[in-house]
Design a protein around this motif. Structure first.
Motif, PDB file in Angstrom:
ATOM      1  N   SER A   1       0.842  -1.193   0.000  1.00  0.00           N
ATOM      2  CA  SER A   1       0.000   0.000   0.000  1.00  0.00           C
ATOM      3  C   SER A   1       0.880   1.248   0.000  1.00  0.00           C
ATOM      4  O   SER A   1       2.004   1.242   0.493  1.00  0.00           O
ATOM      5  CB  SER A   1      -0.923   0.001   1.227  1.00  0.00           C
ATOM      6  OG  SER A   1      -1.746  -1.138   1.222  1.00  0.00           O
ATOM      7  N   LYS A   2       0.334   2.328  -0.552  1.00  0.00           N
ATOM      8  CA  LYS A   2       1.118   3.540  -0.752  1.00  0.00           C
ATOM      9  C   LYS A   2       0.797   4.590   0.312  1.00  0.00           C
ATOM     10  O   LYS A   2      -0.336   4.663   0.808  1.00  0.00           O
ATOM     11  CB  LYS A   2       0.806   4.133  -2.130  1.00  0.00           C
ATOM     12  CG  LYS A   2       1.058   3.179  -3.287  1.00  0.00           C
ATOM     13  CD  LYS A   2       0.622   3.796  -4.601  1.00  0.00           C
ATOM     14  CE  LYS A   2       0.854   2.832  -5.762  1.00  0.00           C
ATOM     15  NZ  LYS A   2       2.286   2.564  -5.969  1.00  0.00           N
TER      16      LYS A   2
ATOM     17  N   ARG B   1       2.141  11.577   6.798  1.00  0.00           N
ATOM     18  CA  ARG B   1       2.463  10.458   5.917  1.00  0.00           C
ATOM     19  C   ARG B   1       2.850   9.189   6.683  1.00  0.00           C
ATOM     20  O   ARG B   1       2.774   8.091   6.143  1.00  0.00           O
ATOM     21  CB  ARG B   1       3.592  10.855   4.947  1.00  0.00           C
ATOM     22  CG  ARG B   1       3.132  11.819   3.867  1.00  0.00           C
ATOM     23  CD  ARG B   1       4.304  12.249   2.992  1.00  0.00           C
ATOM     24  NE  ARG B   1       4.889  11.147   2.244  1.00  0.00           N
ATOM     25  CZ  ARG B   1       4.429  10.690   1.085  1.00  0.00           C
ATOM     26  NH1 ARG B   1       3.347  11.226   0.539  1.00  0.00           N
ATOM     27  NH2 ARG B   1       5.046   9.700   0.453  1.00  0.00           N
ATOM     28  N   ASP B   2       3.275   9.344   7.938  1.00  0.00           N
ATOM     29  CA  ASP B   2       3.625   8.159   8.719  1.00  0.00           C
ATOM     30  C   ASP B   2       2.452   7.651   9.553  1.00  0.00           C
ATOM     31  O   ASP B   2       2.627   6.848  10.475  1.00  0.00           O
ATOM     32  CB  ASP B   2       4.831   8.416   9.612  1.00  0.00           C
ATOM     33  CG  ASP B   2       4.650   9.608  10.539  1.00  0.00           C
ATOM     34  OD1 ASP B   2       3.659  10.345  10.382  1.00  0.00           O
ATOM     35  OD2 ASP B   2       5.530   9.822  11.407  1.00  0.00           O
ATOM     36  N   ALA B   3       1.232   8.086   9.214  1.00  0.00           N
ATOM     37  CA  ALA B   3       0.035   7.571   9.882  1.00  0.00           C
ATOM     38  C   ALA B   3      -0.199   6.124   9.467  1.00  0.00           C
ATOM     39  O   ALA B   3       0.314   5.651   8.441  1.00  0.00           O
ATOM     40  CB  ALA B   3      -1.179   8.417   9.517  1.00  0.00           C
ATOM     41  N   ASP B   4      -1.007   5.418  10.243  1.00  0.00           N
ATOM     42  CA  ASP B   4      -1.390   4.045   9.892  1.00  0.00           C
ATOM     43  C   ASP B   4      -2.564   4.056   8.919  1.00  0.00           C
ATOM     44  O   ASP B   4      -3.543   3.306   9.073  1.00  0.00           O
ATOM     45  CB  ASP B   4      -1.742   3.258  11.158  1.00  0.00           C
ATOM     46  CG  ASP B   4      -0.512   2.854  11.951  1.00  0.00           C
ATOM     47  OD1 ASP B   4       0.617   3.015  11.432  1.00  0.00           O
ATOM     48  OD2 ASP B   4      -0.675   2.398  13.092  1.00  0.00           O
ATOM     49  N   LEU B   5      -2.464   4.937   7.926  1.00  0.00           N
ATOM     50  CA  LEU B   5      -3.493   5.058   6.893  1.00  0.00           C
ATOM     51  C   LEU B   5      -2.801   5.238   5.555  1.00  0.00           C
ATOM     52  O   LEU B   5      -2.029   6.175   5.364  1.00  0.00           O
ATOM     53  CB  LEU B   5      -4.425   6.238   7.182  1.00  0.00           C
ATOM     54  CG  LEU B   5      -5.592   6.422   6.207  1.00  0.00           C
ATOM     55  CD1 LEU B   5      -6.557   5.244   6.273  1.00  0.00           C
ATOM     56  CD2 LEU B   5      -6.341   7.725   6.499  1.00  0.00           C
ATOM     57  N   ARG B   6      -3.077   4.331   4.635  1.00  0.00           N
ATOM     58  CA  ARG B   6      -2.486   4.366   3.305  1.00  0.00           C
ATOM     59  C   ARG B   6      -3.591   4.200   2.267  1.00  0.00           C
ATOM     60  O   ARG B   6      -4.769   4.193   2.598  1.00  0.00           O
ATOM     61  CB  ARG B   6      -1.431   3.256   3.160  1.00  0.00           C
ATOM     62  CG  ARG B   6      -0.276   3.367   4.142  1.00  0.00           C
ATOM     63  CD  ARG B   6       0.703   2.206   3.976  1.00  0.00           C
ATOM     64  NE  ARG B   6       1.819   2.277   4.930  1.00  0.00           N
ATOM     65  CZ  ARG B   6       2.752   1.348   5.069  1.00  0.00           C
ATOM     66  NH1 ARG B   6       2.716   0.261   4.295  1.00  0.00           N
ATOM     67  NH2 ARG B   6       3.718   1.480   5.961  1.00  0.00           N
ATOM     68  N   TRP B   7      -3.202   4.067   1.009  1.00  0.00           N
ATOM     69  CA  TRP B   7      -4.212   3.831  -0.022  1.00  0.00           C
ATOM     70  C   TRP B   7      -3.658   2.869  -1.065  1.00  0.00           C
ATOM     71  O   TRP B   7      -2.454   2.654  -1.171  1.00  0.00           O
ATOM     72  CB  TRP B   7      -4.686   5.135  -0.654  1.00  0.00           C
ATOM     73  CG  TRP B   7      -3.778   5.688  -1.732  1.00  0.00           C
ATOM     74  CD1 TRP B   7      -2.513   6.175  -1.567  1.00  0.00           C
ATOM     75  CD2 TRP B   7      -4.074   5.798  -3.121  1.00  0.00           C
ATOM     76  NE1 TRP B   7      -2.013   6.594  -2.777  1.00  0.00           N
ATOM     77  CE2 TRP B   7      -2.951   6.377  -3.750  1.00  0.00           C
ATOM     78  CE3 TRP B   7      -5.184   5.481  -3.897  1.00  0.00           C
ATOM     79  CZ2 TRP B   7      -2.889   6.634  -5.117  1.00  0.00           C
ATOM     80  CZ3 TRP B   7      -5.140   5.737  -5.265  1.00  0.00           C
ATOM     81  CH2 TRP B   7      -4.011   6.312  -5.858  1.00  0.00           C
ATOM     82  N   HIS B   8      -4.576   2.250  -1.788  1.00  0.00           N
ATOM     83  CA  HIS B   8      -4.221   1.315  -2.858  1.00  0.00           C
ATOM     84  C   HIS B   8      -4.999   1.733  -4.100  1.00  0.00           C
ATOM     85  O   HIS B   8      -6.209   1.948  -4.038  1.00  0.00           O
ATOM     86  CB  HIS B   8      -4.599  -0.111  -2.439  1.00  0.00           C
ATOM     87  CG  HIS B   8      -3.999  -1.181  -3.286  1.00  0.00           C
ATOM     88  ND1 HIS B   8      -4.367  -1.389  -4.601  1.00  0.00           N
ATOM     89  CD2 HIS B   8      -3.046  -2.116  -3.017  1.00  0.00           C
ATOM     90  CE1 HIS B   8      -3.675  -2.401  -5.105  1.00  0.00           C
ATOM     91  NE2 HIS B   8      -2.869  -2.862  -4.164  1.00  0.00           N
ATOM     92  N   PRO B   9      -4.339   1.877  -5.255  1.00  0.00           N
ATOM     93  CA  PRO B   9      -5.036   2.384  -6.448  1.00  0.00           C
ATOM     94  C   PRO B   9      -6.034   1.410  -7.050  1.00  0.00           C
ATOM     95  O   PRO B   9      -6.963   1.826  -7.752  1.00  0.00           O
ATOM     96  CB  PRO B   9      -3.888   2.671  -7.424  1.00  0.00           C
ATOM     97  CG  PRO B   9      -2.768   1.799  -6.975  1.00  0.00           C
ATOM     98  CD  PRO B   9      -2.899   1.705  -5.487  1.00  0.00           C
ATOM     99  N   SER B  10      -5.890   0.103  -6.816  1.00  0.00           N
ATOM    100  CA  SER B  10      -6.808  -0.864  -7.414  1.00  0.00           C
ATOM    101  C   SER B  10      -6.864  -2.125  -6.551  1.00  0.00           C
ATOM    102  O   SER B  10      -6.188  -3.114  -6.819  1.00  0.00           O
ATOM    103  CB  SER B  10      -6.356  -1.224  -8.834  1.00  0.00           C
ATOM    104  OG  SER B  10      -7.298  -2.075  -9.452  1.00  0.00           O
TER     105      SER B  10
ATOM    106  N   ALA C   1      -8.821   2.287  -2.823  1.00  0.00           N
ATOM    107  CA  ALA C   1      -9.299   2.057  -1.458  1.00  0.00           C
ATOM    108  C   ALA C   1      -8.323   2.643  -0.453  1.00  0.00           C
ATOM    109  O   ALA C   1      -7.109   2.640  -0.684  1.00  0.00           O
ATOM    110  CB  ALA C   1      -9.486   0.568  -1.198  1.00  0.00           C
ATOM    111  N   LEU C   2      -8.869   3.138   0.647  1.00  0.00           N
ATOM    112  CA  LEU C   2      -8.051   3.454   1.813  1.00  0.00           C
ATOM    113  C   LEU C   2      -7.781   2.159   2.565  1.00  0.00           C
ATOM    114  O   LEU C   2      -8.681   1.315   2.695  1.00  0.00           O
ATOM    115  CB  LEU C   2      -8.771   4.432   2.738  1.00  0.00           C
ATOM    116  CG  LEU C   2      -9.014   5.856   2.240  1.00  0.00           C
ATOM    117  CD1 LEU C   2      -9.788   6.652   3.286  1.00  0.00           C
ATOM    118  CD2 LEU C   2      -7.707   6.549   1.904  1.00  0.00           C
TER     119      LEU C   2
END
Length: 268
Positions: free
Chosen positions: A90-91, A111-120, A131-132
């Motif tokens: 995840s990005k 940016r160092d939060a435990d929250l990322r995203w994925h493009p597909s 998706a988050l």
């Protein structure tokens, strides 16, 4: 049997005609193609039915014996390997992930939060889209215990799915989990908490650092953490959310902590 002509092409979740326990018990997955061909499969009892517009419905044999109840799944103490791999690829927040949050008037976490995203990311129903992805960790030990996924659009709406938000199954636990939207080193004597990610990030416009607690049950049972003297609670504007917030506030106040309770009426 299923009234196939009443459903449009696409993915549906409905009550199983074999083991259904009420209108809200939607264990039957229904897939209908554009030509009207369809297949139904129950995730509990393995009921299977096929449909062809000219031949009608055909009830297939159950692929496994029907059983009562749901077999227990051993609880995991940490993430399964496939979940660790998903988190690793995840990005950091960017792209549609940031666009979604900004459209919902949320503060974008560091940016160092435990929250990322994925493009597909693939949804269990077969849909693929952005998706988050949030890492769920134990509130006390910080051990990773699950992932929370939200399929999103860049206009601030969730993807057009029946269940756009999902936690991992497969024995991953949710109880006692939090999403650290600000890292531990940003937490000193004060902390803001709320149920959902978007609600917590709305609260963050006025107070940081914040964590999301996933649901009302975790909010009500949020444990006292060493060093936290001030707790800001963002309450959802519904009876369940309000009750959970007041329960948490009362417990922390009885522990001689300073507590502030605010209503954050963020949409679902």
């Amino acid at each position: 049997m299923i009234n196939w002509p009443s459903y449009d092409p696409g993915e549906h979740r409905i009550q199983c005609p074999a083991c259904g326990r009420g209108d809200s018990d939607k264990t039957l997955g229904l897939t209908i193609e554009s030509g009207g061909y369809g297949v139904a499969h129950c995730f509990r009892c393995a009921f299977v039915e096929n449909y062809r517009p000219k031949q009608g419905a055909h009830l297939a044999m159950l692929t496994q014996p029907r059983i009562k109840g749901t077999p227990s799944i051993a609880k995991r103490e940490t993430l399964a390997n496939y979940a660790r791999d998903l988190w690793a690829v995840s990005k950091p927040l960017g792209g549609i992930g940031v666009a979604y949050l900004e459209a919902r008037h949320c503060r974008v976490p560091p940016r160092d939060a435990d929250l990322r995203w994925h493009p597909s990311l693939r949804h269990p129903c077969g849909y693929e889209g952005p998706a988050l992805i949030a890492l769920v960790t134990d509130a006390v030990t910080a051990e990773p215990i699950s992932l929370h996924r939200t399929w999103i659009r860049d206009d601030g709406r969730k993807a057009d799915l029946e269940y756009p938000r999902l936690l991992l199954g497969d024995g991953h636990r949710k109880q006692g989990g939090v999403i650290r939207l600000w890292p531990d080193d940003a937490v000193t004597t004060g902390l803001g908490i709320a149920e959902g990610i978007e609600t917590a990030l709305s609260l963050a416009h006025g107070f940081t650092p914040v964590w999301a607690l996933i649901d009302a049950g975790n909010l009500a049972a949020f444990p006292h953490l060493p060093g936290i003297q001030t707790l800001m609670i963002g309450s959802d504007n519904d009876p369940t959310g309000s009750k959970a917030a007041y329960t948490c506030a009362e417990q922390w106040a009885l522990a001689d902590r300073e507590v502030t309770l605010v209503e954050v009426g963020h949409g679902a």
